[in-house]
Design a protein around this motif. Structure first.
Motif, PDB file in Angstrom:
ATOM      1  N   THR A 116     -29.322   2.674  59.695  1.00 44.82           N
ATOM      2  CA  THR A 116     -28.369   1.871  58.938  1.00 44.82           C
ATOM      3  C   THR A 116     -27.379   2.756  58.175  1.00 44.82           C
ATOM      4  OG1 THR A 116     -28.255   0.052  57.347  1.00 44.82           O
ATOM      5  CG2 THR A 116     -29.905   1.704  56.937  1.00 44.82           C
ATOM      6  N   THR A 117     -26.476   2.126  57.445  1.00 41.57           N
ATOM      7  CA  THR A 117     -25.482   2.847  56.643  1.00 41.57           C
ATOM      8  C   THR A 117     -25.848   2.697  55.169  1.00 41.57           C
ATOM      9  OG1 THR A 117     -24.155   0.858  56.434  1.00 41.57           O
ATOM     10  CG2 THR A 117     -23.638   2.296  58.284  1.00 41.57           C
ATOM     11  N   PRO A 118     -25.287   3.512  54.301  1.00 45.65           N
ATOM     12  CA  PRO A 118     -25.580   3.352  52.873  1.00 45.65           C
ATOM     13  C   PRO A 118     -25.220   1.954  52.375  1.00 45.65           C
ATOM     14  CG  PRO A 118     -24.430   5.421  53.240  1.00 45.65           C
ATOM     15  CD  PRO A 118     -24.448   4.693  54.552  1.00 45.65           C
ATOM     16  N   GLU A 119     -24.112   1.424  52.850  1.00 47.42           N
ATOM     17  CA  GLU A 119     -23.685   0.098  52.399  1.00 47.42           C
ATOM     18  C   GLU A 119     -24.683  -0.960  52.825  1.00 47.42           C
ATOM     19  OE1 GLU A 119     -21.699   2.288  53.764  1.00 47.42           O
ATOM     20  OE2 GLU A 119     -20.112   2.653  52.289  1.00 47.42           O
ATOM     21  N   SER A 120     -25.120  -0.876  54.087  1.00 42.92           N
ATOM     22  CA  SER A 120     -26.074  -1.869  54.561  1.00 42.92           C
ATOM     23  C   SER A 120     -27.402  -1.748  53.829  1.00 42.92           C
ATOM     24  CB  SER A 120     -26.294  -1.727  56.069  1.00 42.92           C
ATOM     25  OG  SER A 120     -25.217  -2.299  56.756  1.00 42.92           O
ATOM     26  N   LEU A 121     -27.772  -0.532  53.496  1.00 48.47           N
ATOM     27  CA  LEU A 121     -29.005  -0.358  52.728  1.00 48.47           C
ATOM     28  C   LEU A 121     -28.862  -1.039  51.376  1.00 48.47           C
ATOM     29  CD1 LEU A 121     -31.774   0.784  52.147  1.00 48.47           C
ATOM     30  CD2 LEU A 121     -30.729   2.980  51.595  1.00 48.47           C
ATOM     31  N   SER A 122     -27.686  -0.871  50.798  1.00 50.07           N
ATOM     32  CA  SER A 122     -27.440  -1.490  49.510  1.00 50.07           C
ATOM     33  C   SER A 122     -27.514  -3.015  49.631  1.00 50.07           C
ATOM     34  CB  SER A 122     -26.071  -1.056  48.998  1.00 50.07           C
ATOM     35  OG  SER A 122     -25.940  -1.334  47.644  1.00 50.07           O
ATOM     36  N   VAL A 123     -26.920  -3.537  50.687  1.00 53.01           N
ATOM     37  CA  VAL A 123     -26.980  -4.987  50.900  1.00 53.01           C
ATOM     38  C   VAL A 123     -28.440  -5.422  51.054  1.00 53.01           C
ATOM     39  CG1 VAL A 123     -26.436  -6.830  52.533  1.00 53.01           C
ATOM     40  CG2 VAL A 123     -24.682  -5.186  51.905  1.00 53.01           C
ATOM     41  N   MET A 124     -29.211  -4.616  51.774  1.00 49.64           N
ATOM     42  CA  MET A 124     -30.630  -4.953  51.945  1.00 49.64           C
ATOM     43  C   MET A 124     -31.348  -5.010  50.599  1.00 49.64           C
ATOM     44  SD  MET A 124     -31.383  -2.643  55.288  1.00 49.64           S
ATOM     45  CE  MET A 124     -33.135  -2.559  55.072  1.00 49.64           C
ATOM     46  N   LEU A 125     -30.973  -4.101  49.728  1.00 51.08           N
ATOM     47  CA  LEU A 125     -31.631  -4.062  48.421  1.00 51.08           C
ATOM     48  C   LEU A 125     -31.293  -5.281  47.568  1.00 51.08           C
ATOM     49  CD1 LEU A 125     -31.262  -0.275  47.598  1.00 51.08           C
ATOM     50  CD2 LEU A 125     -33.405  -1.519  47.851  1.00 51.08           C
ATOM     51  N   SER A 126     -30.327  -6.085  48.031  1.00 55.03           N
ATOM     52  CA  SER A 126     -29.979  -7.280  47.274  1.00 55.03           C
ATOM     53  C   SER A 126     -30.812  -8.480  47.739  1.00 55.03           C
ATOM     54  CB  SER A 126     -28.484  -7.578  47.419  1.00 55.03           C
ATOM     55  OG  SER A 126     -28.212  -8.132  48.685  1.00 55.03           O
ATOM     56  N   TYR A 127     -31.675  -8.255  48.723  1.00 54.80           N
ATOM     57  CA  TYR A 127     -32.568  -9.327  49.187  1.00 54.80           C
ATOM     58  C   TYR A 127     -33.998  -9.035  48.760  1.00 54.80           C
ATOM     59  CZ  TYR A 127     -28.974 -10.886  52.481  1.00 54.80           C
ATOM     60  OH  TYR A 127     -27.833 -11.366  53.040  1.00 54.80           O
ATOM     61  N   PRO A 128     -34.609  -9.946  48.036  1.00 59.46           N
ATOM     62  CA  PRO A 128     -36.002  -9.732  47.628  1.00 59.46           C
ATOM     63  C   PRO A 128     -36.929  -9.425  48.813  1.00 59.46           C
ATOM     64  CG  PRO A 128     -35.073 -11.599  46.441  1.00 59.46           C
ATOM     65  CD  PRO A 128     -34.041 -11.165  47.418  1.00 59.46           C
ATOM     66  N   VAL A 129     -36.756 -10.143  49.924  1.00 60.65           N
ATOM     67  CA  VAL A 129     -37.644  -9.916  51.074  1.00 60.65           C
ATOM     68  C   VAL A 129     -37.497  -8.504  51.612  1.00 60.65           C
ATOM     69  CG1 VAL A 129     -38.448 -10.928  53.228  1.00 60.65           C
ATOM     70  CG2 VAL A 129     -36.903 -12.219  51.738  1.00 60.65           C
ATOM     71  N   MET A 130     -36.246  -8.066  51.727  1.00 59.66           N
ATOM     72  CA  MET A 130     -36.026  -6.746  52.303  1.00 59.66           C
ATOM     73  C   MET A 130     -36.588  -5.658  51.383  1.00 59.66           C
ATOM     74  SD  MET A 130     -34.884  -7.512  55.141  1.00 59.66           S
ATOM     75  CE  MET A 130     -34.525  -5.963  55.965  1.00 59.66           C
ATOM     76  N   ARG A 131     -36.560  -5.911  50.125  1.00 59.40           N
ATOM     77  CA  ARG A 131     -37.162  -4.933  49.199  1.00 59.40           C
ATOM     78  C   ARG A 131     -38.651  -4.788  49.485  1.00 59.40           C
ATOM     79  NH1 ARG A 131     -33.380  -4.027  44.823  1.00 59.40           N
ATOM     80  NH2 ARG A 131     -34.907  -3.035  43.481  1.00 59.40           N
ATOM     81  N   GLU A 132     -39.278  -5.894  49.808  1.00 61.13           N
ATOM     82  CA  GLU A 132     -40.705  -5.801  50.145  1.00 61.13           C
ATOM     83  C   GLU A 132     -40.907  -4.933  51.380  1.00 61.13           C
ATOM     84  OE1 GLU A 132     -42.614  -9.638  50.487  1.00 61.13           O
ATOM     85  OE2 GLU A 132     -41.644 -10.281  48.620  1.00 61.13           O
TER      86      GLU A 132
END
Length: 886
Positions: A138-154
């Motif tokens: 992934t890209t840094p931006e997409s990682l950041s977007v992922m971090l905005s989802y509770p599920v993805m943080r899990e």
DNA sequence: GACCTGCTGCGGTATG
């Protein structure tokens, strides 16, 4: 090393390099680090090799391929790349490599290696949410977007290894800061997740080309903590050989002293293109690439269809098509800009040509590396000078490569706009449970970027994220976080006020801002690319311009789109000009140039390039002197235009732009003068209608390092610069409502709103820390304050040599041309040329040098002469400090 | 005698 991998290597006749093995070993020991290697030496293999070996080990130990580390399903490896195209290429090679070691499938459950970028379909994203892959690229931006989802943080809590590819590309930018924050977040999640429970702490490996400051690269990558203390720096042991060839202009006597286009070198370049099966032609600017593309096809119509153009303003489909054709070996040549510096995994091209100065050592190496892109192969590049002094630059760059004087990339610190964005991202990802400000603060402090952050600063950023800071409290739109007090513990947590805000925030994630540009389409609606609004605004329907390698006639402008049709049977067209920053000559390359000039001063013209510029440098010596380390050369010239001073600190264009304003300000403070100014990578020019006579001592005072900040603020309109700089900050910090993808937004509206915020804050919230950041960024980026200060300190130790010169010297000429160009830019080109030649004759012919010197020594100019100078009506208006952006 | 330039990169949503 596991057997399958060893067998596969043996089958291909590969023997892993020592640096690759060292990386695998360190990876196996649970260490983090940085792999520094030139492109094409197998550094990605060093990174994924470790991962695969580990995975095979796990499988041998009976663990399932997908998930289940410590009983938890999730993403085990993250691979970050700065570009979507690289993500795709990496995905392919990883999948292939997983096949080698038998990780392709297991019990019907594939070892998931998946992509997630802006291109990833929503269906895929949903699947990743429900069923995370083992490896995610992934890209840094997409990682950041992922971090905005509770599920993805899990899911990210299972991460045990992170690879950051092309770390040098991110380091030194706000994308790098964002990456640091995201890595700290993932590290925090992993510490409490499966990765941590598994016993192996999360490892982070950076992959980087050679940078001058590896220590800082590691600091920024790993942050503080145990992983940094045990960090490994692995440097490639693969000897990479470079060959730099410089095309020497045939008639050096007639080769221009100034200019950057280089079309004069067309024929020798064409000969090179024809001699190789595939060539990448790098140019420095988009319009230069358009001009070269046109010129090549005009000179060799038989190459039509075999030569393509590639730059950042062309539509992505167009670019992708070109990239595919290069990969398929269907093109003889591509004329491009940095857009092809990296990103596409080409089979090695036969030949790389660099038109004009690369401005930096690293860039030249990077581009050379596009040829011979394999271990053990020689990378070579053909350098094409566009003006005489570039011969020196190329010779200097080659020396710098050989002595490994590579540019440093300074990691940014305290980018509060990025922090504000990250705070909201974290709040989004914390869901209804809410986010703890203290925990986030401590986590953020583990990054290099925010290691020095005070409680006050974090508190301010929190408040800003929460309600827009002091000035915007009244606006509901900025009431973004709500406090929630835990009844049992009494702890305060923050929750995003409403769901629409979450969605809106995700839209704005990222730190890249760009000038909104106008879409260029054909009548049929096919998108060709984008051009800056200002350029189109200058055209009327019917006008012809060159873009995307075609001649286009503007039909009309409709809804931020310029509709065009092919312009047939038209000989010339305007080449679009894009707004952009001028890349200054890097410190390292400038130093190397000085060394070359010093050698020349001592009579050493050993290389072919130096031998070629010899006549020019000797002319400079004869009329004036050569700038070199330890000597500051100042030339005085009197011409019909007035009184000139040319000063050559060789500190790069940005620094000189600041210095010339500073010098003008300080001289005018002694006695009133109005100056015209110009600056280049080599030095600057001051021009006044009235004589300003400074001896070495006076120049020393004018260029003193003392009181630099105060005086600079006095002469540079910092408020206005900061106001412009604020646009980027406002965007990143989430002040500006992002437009939906695909929806154009005019530059004017974007600018208006950011400037409005700037003004509102300045008036009602002067303590707003984003204002301070804007000022700091102006100092650091636009004025290169640190470099300017060092340059002045160096000048303080230099010998100052003042020469009264009879006419424009080879070093002065480009400065003179530059000033004229900026002053006359609204005139027609032909008029300009005519005038310049007229001026040149004057400058060269009519003014006798001793007269000037005598008059200056006398301290005054006879009134008759002075009147004479003014009588021609060429009074120059003061050129305001300007940075041609927006 | 000479002059026509101004880089790159990212990102959202989604049920049946």
């Amino acid at each position: 090393m596991i057997d399958a991998l060893r067998r596969e290597f043996a089958r291909r006749g590969w023997e892993p390099f020592a640096f690759q093995k060292a990386t695998w070993d360190a990876y196996g020991r649970g260490e983090s680090g940085l792999v520094q290697a030139q492109t094409g030496t197998g550094k990605t293999l060093a990174a994924w090799g470790g991962m695969l070996i580990e995975e095979c080990g796990r499988r041998e130990a009976g663990e399932g391929v997908r998930g289940k580390a410590g009983g938890k399903t999730g993403i085990r490896y993250l691979w970050l790349t700065p570009m979507r195209a690289l993500a795709g290429d990496t995905h392919k090679s990883l999948v292939e490599a997983a096949g080698w070691v038998g990780l392709g499938a297991e019990g019907g459950e594939a070892f998931g290696i998946e992509l997630r970028t802006g291109d990833t379909s929503s269906a895929m994203k949903v699947r990743q949410r429900d069923k995370p892959p083992a490896v995610l690229i992934t890209t840094p931006e997409s990682l950041s977007v992922m971090l905005s989802y509770p599920v993805m943080r899990e899911h990210l809590a299972a991460v045990r290894g992170v690879v950051v590819d092309e770390w040098h590309e991110l380091l030194g930018t706000k994308r790098g800061v964002q990456t640091e924050l995201c890595l700290a977040a993932v590290r925090g999640l992993a510490a409490g997740g499966a990765g941590g429970a598994d016993g192996a702490a999360m490892r982070v490996w950076g992959l980087s080309a050679t940078v001058g400051n590896t220590g800082q690269a590691l600091d920024a990558l790993l942050g503080s903590g145990p992983q940094r203390e045990r960090a490994r720096l692995v440097t490639s042991d693969v000897g990479k050989e470079y060959r730099f060839e410089v095309l020497i202009p045939e008639a050096i006597e007639r080769f221009p002293w100034a200019g950057h286009l280089g079309i004069r070198m067309l024929e020798p370049v064409l000969a090179r293109i024809e001699s190789a099966a595939s060539t990448l032609v790098f140019t420095n600017t988009r319009s230069q690439s358009e001009i070269w593309f046109q010129s090549i096809l005009r000179a060799r119509p038989d190459l039509i269809g075999q030569v393509a153009i590639h730059h950042g303003s062309l539509d992505r489909d167009v670019r992708t098509r070109v990239e595919e054709m290069v990969k398929g070996g269907k093109l003889r040549a591509v004329v491009c800009t940095s857009s092809l510096d990296l990103g596409v995994d080409f089979p090695p091209v036969d030949q790389v040509i660099q038109i004009g100065s690369p401005k930096g050592v690293a860039r030249l190496v990077q581009r050379a590396g596009r040829s011979g892109h394999q271990p053990g192969r020689v990378s070579s590049i053909v350098c094409v000078p566009t003006n005489a002094l570039e011969l020196v630059e190329f010779a200097a760059a080659r020396d710098a490569v050989m002595s490994r004087e590579i540019e440093t990339r300074e990691a940014l610190t305290m980018s509060l706009d990025v922090l504000c964005q990250h705070i909201l991202t974290t709040a989004c990802g914390s869901g209804p449970e809410g986010m703890s400000a203290e925990a986030l603060r401590d986590e953020v402090r583990t990054t290099h970027a925010f290691a020095g952050m005070s409680d006050e600063q974090f508190g301010w950023a929190m408040d800003f994220a929460r309600q827009g800071g002091q000035a915007l409290t009244a606006y509901g739109r900025f009431a973004r976080l709500v406090e929630r007090v835990d009844e049992q513990t009494g702890e305060v947590r923050y929750v995003v006020a409403n769901q629409p805000l979450v969605k809106l925030h995700r839209l704005g994630i990222g730190t890249i801002t760009s000038d909104p540009a106008m879409k260029v389409t054909t009548r049929g609606g096919a998108v060709l690319g984008t051009i800056e609004e200002g350029f189109i605004a200058k055209l009327s329907p019917g006008d012809v311009f060159v873009f995307s390698g075609r001649r286009l006639r503007l039909v009309k402008v409709h809804q931020m789109t310029a509709i065009t049709e092919p312009a047939l049977n038209v000989k010339s067209g305007m080449v679009p000009a894009w707004a952009g920053t001028r890349m200054p000559l890097s410190h390292e390359l400038a130093e190397a140039v000085k060394v070359k000039l010093a050698a020349a001063d001592g009579g050493d013209f050993a290389s072919a390039e130096m031998a070629a510029v010899r006549p020019l440098l000797e002319l400079q010596q004869a009329w004036s002197a050569l700038p070199k380390p330890g000597t500051l050369v100042i030339e005085r010239l009197r011409s019909r235009e007035g009184y000139h001073a040319f000063v050559y600190p060789l500190a790069g264009r940005l620094v000189h732009e600041g210095l010339v304003a500073l010098a003008a300000y300080r001289i005018a403070a002694r006695s009133p003068h109005t100056f015209s100014m110009s600056a280049s990578d080599y030095g600057f020019e001051l021009l006044s209608q009235t004589p300003f006579d400074l001896d070495a001592g006076a120049w020393r005072e004018v260029l003193a390092a003392e009181r630099l900040t105060e005086d600079l603020l006095g002469c540079v309109n910092q408020a206005e610069l900061a106001r412009r700089q604020f646009r980027e900050i406002a965007r990143i910090a989430g002040l500006i409502v992002p437009s939906y993808p695909g929806q154009a937004r005019s530059a004017r509206s974007l600018q208006a709103s950011s400037e409005l915020f700037f003004d509102v804050f300045s008036e009602f919230d002067p303590q707003n820390m984003l204002l301070g950041q804007a000022r700091r960024e102006v100092m650091e980026r636009q004025l290169e304050f640190g470099r300017m200060k060092r340059a002045l300190e160096a000048i303080g130790r230099m010998e100052i040599v003042i020469k009264a010169v009879p006419k424009l010297t080879p070093f002065a000429f480009p400065l003179w041309v530059d000033r004229l160009r900026s002053q006359l830019s609204s005139e027609k080109v032909e008029d300009r040329i005519a005038r310049m030649i007229g001026h040149l004759e004057d400058a060269a012919g009519t003014v006798a040098e001793p007269e000037f010197a005598d008059l200056q020594d006398a301290g005054e100019l006879p009134s008759k002469a002075r009147r004479g100078r003014r009588a021609d009506g060429k009074t120059k208006a003061k050129v305001p400090w300007r940075r041609p952006r927006l």
